[in-house]
Design a protein around this motif. Sequence first.
Motif, PDB file in Angstrom:
ATOM      1  N   SER A 282       0.842  -1.187   0.000  1.00  0.00           N
ATOM      2  CA  SER A 282       0.000   0.000   0.000  1.00  0.00           C
ATOM      3  C   SER A 282       0.883   1.245   0.000  1.00  0.00           C
ATOM      4  CB  SER A 282      -0.908  -0.006   1.232  1.00  0.00           C
ATOM      5  OG  SER A 282      -1.713   1.146   1.256  1.00  0.00           O
ATOM      6  N   ILE A 283       0.798   2.010  -1.103  1.00  0.00           N
ATOM      7  CA  ILE A 283       1.595   3.222  -1.264  1.00  0.00           C
ATOM      8  C   ILE A 283       0.646   4.390  -1.495  1.00  0.00           C
ATOM      9  CG2 ILE A 283       3.374   4.391  -2.633  1.00  0.00           C
ATOM     10  CD1 ILE A 283       4.413   1.907  -1.134  1.00  0.00           C
ATOM     11  N   GLY A 284       0.728   5.399  -0.641  1.00  0.00           N
ATOM     12  CA  GLY A 284      -0.073   6.595  -0.816  1.00  0.00           C
ATOM     13  C   GLY A 284       0.689   7.613  -1.639  1.00  0.00           C
ATOM     14  N   LEU A 285       0.053   8.142  -2.656  1.00  0.00           N
ATOM     15  CA  LEU A 285       0.616   9.249  -3.424  1.00  0.00           C
ATOM     16  C   LEU A 285       0.224  10.528  -2.695  1.00  0.00           C
ATOM     17  CD1 LEU A 285      -0.618   8.202  -6.994  1.00  0.00           C
ATOM     18  CD2 LEU A 285       1.596   7.673  -5.931  1.00  0.00           C
ATOM     19  N   PHE A 286       1.199  11.321  -2.269  1.00  0.00           N
ATOM     20  CA  PHE A 286       0.900  12.539  -1.516  1.00  0.00           C
ATOM     21  C   PHE A 286       1.268  13.765  -2.330  1.00  0.00           C
ATOM     22  CE2 PHE A 286       2.264  15.953   1.415  1.00  0.00           C
ATOM     23  CZ  PHE A 286       1.011  16.253   1.924  1.00  0.00           C
ATOM     24  N   GLU A 287       0.297  14.641  -2.534  1.00  0.00           N
ATOM     25  CA  GLU A 287       0.502  15.912  -3.229  1.00  0.00           C
ATOM     26  C   GLU A 287       0.388  17.036  -2.219  1.00  0.00           C
ATOM     27  OE1 GLU A 287      -1.846  18.689  -6.478  1.00  0.00           O
ATOM     28  OE2 GLU A 287      -2.210  16.542  -6.516  1.00  0.00           O
ATOM     29  N   PRO A 288       1.511  17.670  -1.831  1.00  0.00           N
ATOM     30  CA  PRO A 288       1.453  18.747  -0.850  1.00  0.00           C
ATOM     31  C   PRO A 288       0.643  19.934  -1.369  1.00  0.00           C
ATOM     32  CG  PRO A 288       3.718  18.022  -1.221  1.00  0.00           C
ATOM     33  CD  PRO A 288       2.867  17.389  -2.265  1.00  0.00           C
ATOM     34  N   LYS A 289      -0.023  20.606  -0.445  1.00  0.00           N
ATOM     35  CA  LYS A 289      -0.781  21.806  -0.795  1.00  0.00           C
ATOM     36  C   LYS A 289       0.185  22.910  -1.191  1.00  0.00           C
ATOM     37  CE  LYS A 289      -4.561  22.737   1.199  1.00  0.00           C
ATOM     38  NZ  LYS A 289      -5.602  22.980   2.195  1.00  0.00           N
ATOM     39  N   VAL A 290      -0.146  23.614  -2.254  1.00  0.00           N
ATOM     40  CA  VAL A 290       0.681  24.726  -2.703  1.00  0.00           C
ATOM     41  C   VAL A 290       0.370  25.932  -1.817  1.00  0.00           C
ATOM     42  CG1 VAL A 290       1.206  26.265  -4.627  1.00  0.00           C
ATOM     43  CG2 VAL A 290       0.716  23.855  -5.064  1.00  0.00           C
ATOM     44  N   ALA A 291       1.416  26.560  -1.297  1.00  0.00           N
ATOM     45  CA  ALA A 291       1.225  27.696  -0.381  1.00  0.00           C
ATOM     46  C   ALA A 291       0.773  28.935  -1.125  1.00  0.00           C
ATOM     47  CB  ALA A 291       2.522  27.994   0.349  1.00  0.00           C
TER      48      ALA A 291
END
Length: 122
Positions: free
Chosen positions: A113-122
């Motif tokens: 199980s691998i989560g793709l994480f997209e950080p929020k753009v500031a």
Amino acid sequence: MTQTMTAWVEIPVTDLEASVAYYDEVFGWKSTIRTDMGPNPIANLNDGMDAGGAHLYPGMAGAGTGSTTHLAISDTIEAAAERVVKAGGQVIGPVVDIPPGRFQYTLDLDGNSIGLFEPKVA
């Protein structure tokens, strides 16, 4: 006390070379298989050895029963999810919004199980 490493993740895989190709395609990395890191060959993902990172090693995968490892992507979840499918993995469930960004669950070639994480753009 000086802390040099904040986190390290080991991901078990059944075919080290195929899994290196998979992760490099999905995340746009350049990983190298190493034989000087212990009893087994490993592949440092994106050749990272800094404050945090991960490596692949020959082992029995969780096949959906282990923990989830979330890895940051450099573009959008939608683009990364397309690469997951193209590389032979599976996308599981919808995109989830959380305060620091968004993520989506996937399964790699071995069912990890691998989560793709997209950080929020500031």
